[in-house]
Design a protein around this motif. Structure first.
Motif, PDB file in Angstrom:
ATOM      1  N   GLU A 101      12.120   9.344  -8.629  1.00  5.61           N
ATOM      2  CA  GLU A 101      11.919   9.996  -7.337  1.00  5.61           C
ATOM      3  C   GLU A 101      10.666   9.462  -6.654  1.00  5.61           C
ATOM      4  OE1 GLU A 101      11.366  14.502  -5.461  1.00  5.61           O
ATOM      5  OE2 GLU A 101      11.707  14.228  -7.616  1.00  5.61           O
ATOM      6  N   ARG A 102       9.566   9.370  -7.405  1.00 11.90           N
ATOM      7  CA  ARG A 102       8.298   8.916  -6.835  1.00 11.90           C
ATOM      8  C   ARG A 102       8.346   7.438  -6.458  1.00 11.90           C
ATOM      9  NH1 ARG A 102       3.622  11.215  -8.220  1.00 11.90           N
ATOM     10  NH2 ARG A 102       2.798   9.692  -6.702  1.00 11.90           N
ATOM     11  N   GLN A 103       8.896   6.607  -7.332  1.00 12.18           N
ATOM     12  CA  GLN A 103       8.867   5.171  -7.071  1.00 12.18           C
ATOM     13  C   GLN A 103       9.874   4.758  -5.988  1.00 12.18           C
ATOM     14  OE1 GLN A 103       9.075   3.391 -11.085  1.00 12.18           O
ATOM     15  NE2 GLN A 103       6.893   2.996 -10.897  1.00 12.18           N
ATOM     16  N   VAL A 104      11.023   5.392  -5.961  1.00 11.35           N
ATOM     17  CA  VAL A 104      11.972   5.113  -4.880  1.00 11.35           C
ATOM     18  C   VAL A 104      11.361   5.515  -3.537  1.00 11.35           C
ATOM     19  CG1 VAL A 104      14.183   5.782  -3.866  1.00 11.35           C
ATOM     20  CG2 VAL A 104      14.048   5.225  -6.302  1.00 11.35           C
ATOM     21  N   ALA A 105      10.724   6.671  -3.483  1.00 10.87           N
ATOM     22  CA  ALA A 105      10.095   7.123  -2.242  1.00 10.87           C
ATOM     23  C   ALA A 105       9.026   6.133  -1.785  1.00 10.87           C
ATOM     24  CB  ALA A 105       9.489   8.506  -2.436  1.00 10.87           C
ATOM     25  N   GLU A 106       8.294   5.557  -2.739  1.00 15.91           N
ATOM     26  CA  GLU A 106       7.244   4.600  -2.388  1.00 15.91           C
ATOM     27  C   GLU A 106       7.835   3.320  -1.794  1.00 15.91           C
ATOM     28  OE1 GLU A 106       3.080   3.413  -2.301  1.00 15.91           O
ATOM     29  OE2 GLU A 106       4.242   5.279  -2.223  1.00 15.91           O
ATOM     30  N   LEU A 107       8.870   2.785  -2.422  1.00 16.12           N
ATOM     31  CA  LEU A 107       9.485   1.571  -1.887  1.00 16.12           C
ATOM     32  C   LEU A 107      10.213   1.846  -0.579  1.00 16.12           C
ATOM     33  CD1 LEU A 107      10.820  -0.296  -5.052  1.00 16.12           C
ATOM     34  CD2 LEU A 107       8.777  -0.776  -3.701  1.00 16.12           C
ATOM     35  N   ASP A 108      10.830   3.015  -0.458  1.00 16.69           N
ATOM     36  CA  ASP A 108      11.486   3.369   0.806  1.00 16.69           C
ATOM     37  C   ASP A 108      10.470   3.506   1.942  1.00 16.69           C
ATOM     38  OD1 ASP A 108      13.987   3.368  -0.317  1.00 16.69           O
ATOM     39  OD2 ASP A 108      14.202   5.548  -0.404  1.00 16.69           O
ATOM     40  N   ARG A 109       9.272   3.978   1.616  1.00 17.60           N
ATOM     41  CA  ARG A 109       8.228   4.197   2.626  1.00 17.60           C
ATOM     42  C   ARG A 109       7.687   2.876   3.162  1.00 17.60           C
ATOM     43  NH1 ARG A 109       2.732   4.445   2.746  1.00 17.60           N
ATOM     44  NH2 ARG A 109       2.543   3.917   0.542  1.00 17.60           N
ATOM     45  N   LEU A 110       7.718   1.862   2.316  1.00 15.17           N
ATOM     46  CA  LEU A 110       7.145   0.567   2.664  1.00 15.17           C
ATOM     47  C   LEU A 110       8.231  -0.397   3.123  1.00 15.17           C
ATOM     48  CD1 LEU A 110       4.751   0.435  -0.392  1.00 15.17           C
ATOM     49  CD2 LEU A 110       4.065   0.833   1.984  1.00 15.17           C
ATOM     50  N   ASP A 111       7.810  -1.512   3.718  1.00 18.13           N
ATOM     51  CA  ASP A 111       8.788  -2.482   4.199  1.00 18.13           C
ATOM     52  C   ASP A 111       9.246  -3.384   3.058  1.00 18.13           C
ATOM     53  OD1 ASP A 111       7.053  -5.000   4.132  1.00 18.13           O
ATOM     54  OD2 ASP A 111       5.851  -3.688   5.418  1.00 18.13           O
ATOM     55  N   ALA A 112      10.224  -4.233   3.345  1.00 16.98           N
ATOM     56  CA  ALA A 112      10.818  -5.088   2.328  1.00 16.98           C
ATOM     57  C   ALA A 112       9.865  -6.156   1.809  1.00 16.98           C
ATOM     58  CB  ALA A 112      12.085  -5.751   2.888  1.00 16.98           C
ATOM     59  N   GLY A 113       8.685  -6.279   2.405  1.00 14.51           N
ATOM     60  CA  GLY A 113       7.682  -7.209   1.904  1.00 14.51           C
ATOM     61  C   GLY A 113       7.036  -6.754   0.613  1.00 14.51           C
ATOM     62  N   VAL A 114       7.299  -5.524   0.192  1.00 15.76           N
ATOM     63  CA  VAL A 114       6.828  -5.032  -1.101  1.00 15.76           C
ATOM     64  C   VAL A 114       7.938  -5.250  -2.118  1.00 15.76           C
ATOM     65  CG1 VAL A 114       6.045  -3.028  -2.416  1.00 15.76           C
ATOM     66  CG2 VAL A 114       5.277  -3.345  -0.063  1.00 15.76           C
ATOM     67  N   ALA A 115       7.673  -6.072  -3.126  1.00 13.89           N
ATOM     68  CA  ALA A 115       8.701  -6.465  -4.084  1.00 13.89           C
ATOM     69  C   ALA A 115       8.842  -5.509  -5.246  1.00 13.89           C
ATOM     70  CB  ALA A 115       8.402  -7.867  -4.627  1.00 13.89           C
ATOM     71  N   MET A 116       7.767  -4.770  -5.565  1.00 14.73           N
ATOM     72  CA  MET A 116       7.804  -3.911  -6.747  1.00 14.73           C
ATOM     73  C   MET A 116       6.704  -2.864  -6.665  1.00 14.73           C
ATOM     74  SD  MET A 116       6.182  -6.634  -9.521  1.00 14.73           S
ATOM     75  CE  MET A 116       5.723  -5.438 -10.773  1.00 14.73           C
ATOM     76  N   THR A 117       6.900  -1.796  -7.415  1.00 16.14           N
ATOM     77  CA  THR A 117       5.873  -0.768  -7.550  1.00 16.14           C
ATOM     78  C   THR A 117       5.645  -0.514  -9.027  1.00 16.14           C
ATOM     79  OG1 THR A 117       5.216   1.502  -6.962  1.00 16.14           O
ATOM     80  CG2 THR A 117       7.554   1.123  -7.355  1.00 16.14           C
ATOM     81  N   ALA A 118       4.410  -0.165  -9.372  1.00 13.40           N
ATOM     82  CA  ALA A 118       4.053   0.100 -10.768  1.00 13.40           C
ATOM     83  C   ALA A 118       3.185   1.349 -10.827  1.00 13.40           C
ATOM     84  CB  ALA A 118       3.310  -1.088 -11.373  1.00 13.40           C
ATOM     85  N   CYS A 119       3.237   2.041 -11.972  1.00  8.14           N
ATOM     86  CA  CYS A 119       2.473   3.276 -12.157  1.00  8.14           C
ATOM     87  C   CYS A 119       1.670   3.191 -13.457  1.00  8.14           C
ATOM     88  CB  CYS A 119       3.395   4.482 -12.197  1.00  8.14           C
ATOM     89  SG  CYS A 119       4.534   4.498 -13.610  1.00  8.14           S
ATOM     90  N   SER A 120       0.767   4.133 -13.637  1.00  5.96           N
ATOM     91  CA  SER A 120       0.091   4.282 -14.921  1.00  5.96           C
ATOM     92  C   SER A 120       1.066   4.860 -15.935  1.00  5.96           C
ATOM     93  CB  SER A 120      -1.111   5.208 -14.775  1.00  5.96           C
ATOM     94  OG  SER A 120      -2.046   4.691 -13.856  1.00  5.96           O
ATOM     95  N   ARG A 121       0.688   4.781 -17.228  1.00 11.10           N
ATOM     96  CA  ARG A 121       1.531   5.368 -18.269  1.00 11.10           C
ATOM     97  C   ARG A 121       0.656   5.890 -19.402  1.00 11.10           C
ATOM     98  NH1 ARG A 121      -1.002   0.730 -19.807  1.00 11.10           N
ATOM     99  NH2 ARG A 121       0.154  -0.611 -21.250  1.00 11.10           N
TER     100      ARG A 121
END
Length: 286
Positions: A101-121
């Motif tokens: 939910e969080r990572q999809v929302a982040e990529l949806d919020r940004l344009d297609a110039g963002v290739a990936m998102t990463a989080c802490s673990r």
């Protein structure tokens, strides 16, 4: 209907943990996903345990023939995915319920110039107990130019973006990068991230949304003694990919940090000892 997200699990001899991994995927608060599980000719009960999930409409199960190492299984299952976004989860790691939910929302919020998102673990032991919280990213936050993110990875001497469970790709970016690169097995994740980040930027989320399991049978644990030599090979690759950003001094610093990290990793494994083993079920009452 094509799902927004494909979660792929390349399983291999993960009988001790595979059910926990699958359950963590199926428990997501984000519903529009498919789960693809590919067993790489396991010799334990992994394939039997996976089949228990065959009736779930979200799940597709396949078998990767023996041979080809992790790269073959990771690529086979990733290439079979159909979602716009793709997340690979090793067969002993865990997703926390809100990560998609969080990572999809982040990529949806940004344009297609963002290739990936990463989080802490979090880091968990063989029994699933957390021993280090919110690790990773090394100060990276928000949107970061892809080449600058690669420079940060090199300078750290480790993999601050974390294991694949921490990452959500645009599937198109992973495909453009040539899929998973197993040239240096310990760096199959970071090596692939570097290639993906040649095609777009990184979005870093600081919340801890996944768990990486440190267990005695884990592939990365068995490769620990090779960490620094493979790190140096990865750093050379990164400089070849982005010579205008990754400087010789960055490679030198990364090599020094990698040797330090290898010693720390080996010491940590020695201290963890029995905690790296799976929990032993209590005997049933007679």
């Amino acid at each position: 209907m094509t799902p927004r997200v494909s979660v792929v699990v390349p399983a291999f001899n993960n009988a001790d943990y595979i059910e926990q991994t699958i359950d963590s995927v199926l428990a997501q608060t984000f519903a529009d996903f498919e789960l693809l599980i590919a067993d790489h000719s396991s010799t334990d009960d992994t394939a039997i345990l996976i089949e228990r999930y065959a009736a779930d409409s979200r799940v597709r199960i396949s078998r990767t023939p023996a041979g080809g190492g992790a790269q073959r299984n990771w690529n086979c299952v990733s290439q079979a995915a159909t979602g716009e976004y793709l997340k690979l989860v090793c067969g002993d790691d865990l997703l926390y319920p809100a990560i998609l939910e969080r990572q999809v929302a982040e990529l949806d919020r940004l344009d297609a110039g963002v290739a990936m998102t990463a989080c802490s673990r979090d880091l968990v032991d063989g029994q699933g107990r957390v021993f280090l919280r919110a690790r990773g990213l090394n100060g990276m936050y928000g949107r970061i130019d892809g080449r600058l993110a690669v420079r940060s990875i090199v300078r750290s001497g480790t993999n601050p973006l974390g294991e694949p469970a921490c990452v959500l790709f645009r599937r198109s970016a992973l495909e453009a990068a040539g899929w998973w690169d197993g040239t240096n097995p310990f760096y199959i994740d970071a090596g692939t991230y570097a290639r993906v980040l040649m095609h777009g930027d990184l979005a870093a989320l600081h919340d801890s949304l996944a768990a990486f399991r440190v267990s005695a049978g884990q592939w990365s644990v068995r490769l620990a003694l090779e960490q620094s030599s493979q790190a140096e090979a990865f750093h050379r690759l990164a400089r070849e990919l982005a010579p205008e950003t990754v400087r010789v001094t960055d490679v030198w610093r990364g090599n020094v940090m990698a040797r330090k990290a290898e010693l720390q990793r080996r010491a940590a494994y020695a201290v963890l000892g029995k905690r790296m083993r799976p929990a032993v079920p209590a005997p049933e009452a007679s």
